[in-house]
Design a protein around this motif. Structure first.
Motif, short mmCIF file in Angstrom:
data_model
loop_
_atom_site.label_atom_id
_atom_site.label_comp_id
_atom_site.label_asym_id
_atom_site.label_seq_id
_atom_site.Cartn_x
_atom_site.Cartn_y
_atom_site.Cartn_z
N LEU A 24 0.83 -1.21 0.00
CA LEU A 24 0.00 0.00 0.00
C LEU A 24 0.86 1.26 0.00
O LEU A 24 0.51 2.27 -0.63
CB LEU A 24 -0.94 0.00 1.21
CG LEU A 24 -2.12 -0.97 1.12
CD1 LEU A 24 -2.84 -1.06 2.46
CD2 LEU A 24 -3.10 -0.52 0.03
N GLU A 25 1.99 1.20 0.70
CA GLU A 25 2.90 2.35 0.67
C GLU A 25 3.36 2.63 -0.76
O GLU A 25 3.37 3.78 -1.22
CB GLU A 25 4.11 2.10 1.56
CG GLU A 25 5.11 3.25 1.53
CD GLU A 25 6.40 2.97 2.28
OE1 GLU A 25 7.17 3.92 2.51
OE2 GLU A 25 6.64 1.79 2.63
N ALA A 26 3.74 1.57 -1.48
CA ALA A 26 4.19 1.75 -2.86
C ALA A 26 3.08 2.31 -3.74
O ALA A 26 3.30 3.21 -4.57
CB ALA A 26 4.68 0.41 -3.42
N LEU A 27 1.86 1.82 -3.54
CA LEU A 27 0.74 2.32 -4.33
C LEU A 27 0.44 3.78 -4.01
O LEU A 27 0.14 4.58 -4.91
CB LEU A 27 -0.51 1.46 -4.06
CG LEU A 27 -0.47 0.02 -4.57
CD1 LEU A 27 -1.73 -0.73 -4.13
CD2 LEU A 27 -0.35 -0.01 -6.09
N LEU A 28 0.51 4.14 -2.73
CA LEU A 28 0.24 5.52 -2.34
C LEU A 28 1.31 6.47 -2.87
O LEU A 28 1.01 7.61 -3.26
CB LEU A 28 0.12 5.64 -0.82
CG LEU A 28 -1.21 5.20 -0.23
CD1 LEU A 28 -1.12 5.10 1.28
CD2 LEU A 28 -2.32 6.18 -0.61
#
Length: 366
Positions: free
Chosen positions: A346-350
């Motif tokens: 999710l960090e990468a997507l955000l």
């Protein structure tokens, strides 16, 4: 010349979006390549960046084959009006019942568009008629949310009384509790969810509590972090309706993150703490995905991806990971069942989301 080609000639002169033109081109020229994944992706783009012109361009395609073009219905809801709702009713309803070849999403769309004349039709699809199905009932209830339901108050109250305390029931009937005008239903929904309702059937209870507004705010905040409600449940859909409830109450991710930290500090039980991390992760997943909820009372979030990256994933110093991931690592202590890996994802997507936001600002500011 086929009907499809005629439609294309009419559509070309309209101010439709690139995404809609792409849909129409492929529907006509290469229909075998219209996969569900591809169509859903392009429809999502139209939902984010479309207009009424897209509705006018796509509605004839839907009318020709409603069952095959169910993915288009949210576009009609988001950018349509009463006239569009009436056209959907003309196409989709016969003798007061939804036609078998018409997707149930039409019921939600006509309600979302404020078509009060459809109130009785929607209500007749809520409970166990011969054609009852989960999705039929859900879409009818969510459509009715957007209507006054003044003529249905007594019937809604009677239906709730019949099902109150049941293990399984029409799952989204409780979202209509506020339509009864009886404030006591807030406490009864909470008790129902905590004592009798299956967690396979509590999405409507979760959303229904949130829809009580300020009166339900404390109960909603409490149920989010209560393991009994399993608000993280993706398989049951509870996480989606918990996210919708948070949106309806105006609870942005910064507030939910503060509530998460408070919940972790107030209860040191490992299982409850793990539940809290799982619930916040599920809410963050829905925020990142930004799916259109189809609820006027649950608007798009205000916070940017860039702001969330700073809030959730930056370290306050290079010496200690006090980010969300560091917090999750400490709480889960190695027993994360994939949660930490999902948070990294999710960090990468955000971060990608934040970059796209900046790119869009750069393009539109030229």
């Amino acid at each position: 010349m086929t009907n499809g080609v005629v439609r294309m000639e009419v559509v070309v002169g309209m101010a439709v979006s690139w995404a809609t033109r792409t849909l129409l081109d492929r529907y006509v020229d290469d229909p075998s390549t219209v996969t569900c994944r591809w169509e859903s992706t392009v429809v999502d783009v139209v939902l984010r960046h479309g207009s009424r012109s897209d509705v006018e361009a796509l509605l004839p395609v839907f009318v020709d084959d409603p069952a095959a073009r169910a993915n288009l219905v949210p576009i009609f809801a988001r950018y349509g009006d009463i006239g569009v709702a009436e056209r959907l009713l003309d196409v989709g309803v016969e003798a007061g019942r939804l036609r078998d070849d018409v997707p149930t999403e039409v019921l939600r769309a006509v309600g979302y568009l404020g078509c009060e004349s459809a109130e009785r039709i929607l209500w007749e699809h809520v409970e166990g008629a011969s054609s009852y199905s989960y999705h039929t009932s859900m879409d009818a209830c969510l459509g009715l949310l957007h209507l006054s339901c003044r003529g249905l108050r007594t019937e809604i109250a009677e239906a709730l009384e019949r099902h109150a305390g049941s293990h399984l029931f029409p799952e989204f009937l409780p979202v209509l509790a506020g339509k009864t005008g009886d404030p006591s239903w807030l406490g009864r929904l909470v008790e129902w969810g905590e004592t009798r309702a299956s967690t396979d059937c509590n999405g409507g209870l979760i959303l229904g509590i949130a829809l009580h507004g300020d009166a339900g705010r404390a109960e909603f905040a409490r149920l989010l972090w209560n393991p009994h409600w399993e608000a993280y449940g993706g398989g049951t859909g509870s996480d989606r309706w918990a996210y919708a409830g948070a949106r309806a109450l105006g609870l942005g991710m910064p507030r939910l993150y503060a509530d998460l930290i408070a919940a972790l500090n107030s209860d040191t039980d490992p299982e409850r703490q793990r539940h809290c991390i799982a619930t916040f992760t599920a809410l963050l997943r829905h925020w990142e995905n930004r799916e259109w909820l189809g609820l006027r009372m649950a608007p798009e979030p205000d916070e940017s991806g860039d702001a969330l990256c700073d809030l959730l994933f930056e370290w306050s110093s290079p010496h200690e990971d006090d980010s969300l991931i560091g917090l999750a690592r400490r709480v889960l202590d190695g027993d994360d069942d994939g949660l930490v890996a999902e948070l990294y994802h999710l960090e990468a997507l955000l971060r990608r989301n934040a970059r796209h936001e900046m790119e869009l600002r750069a393009i539109t500011s030229r």
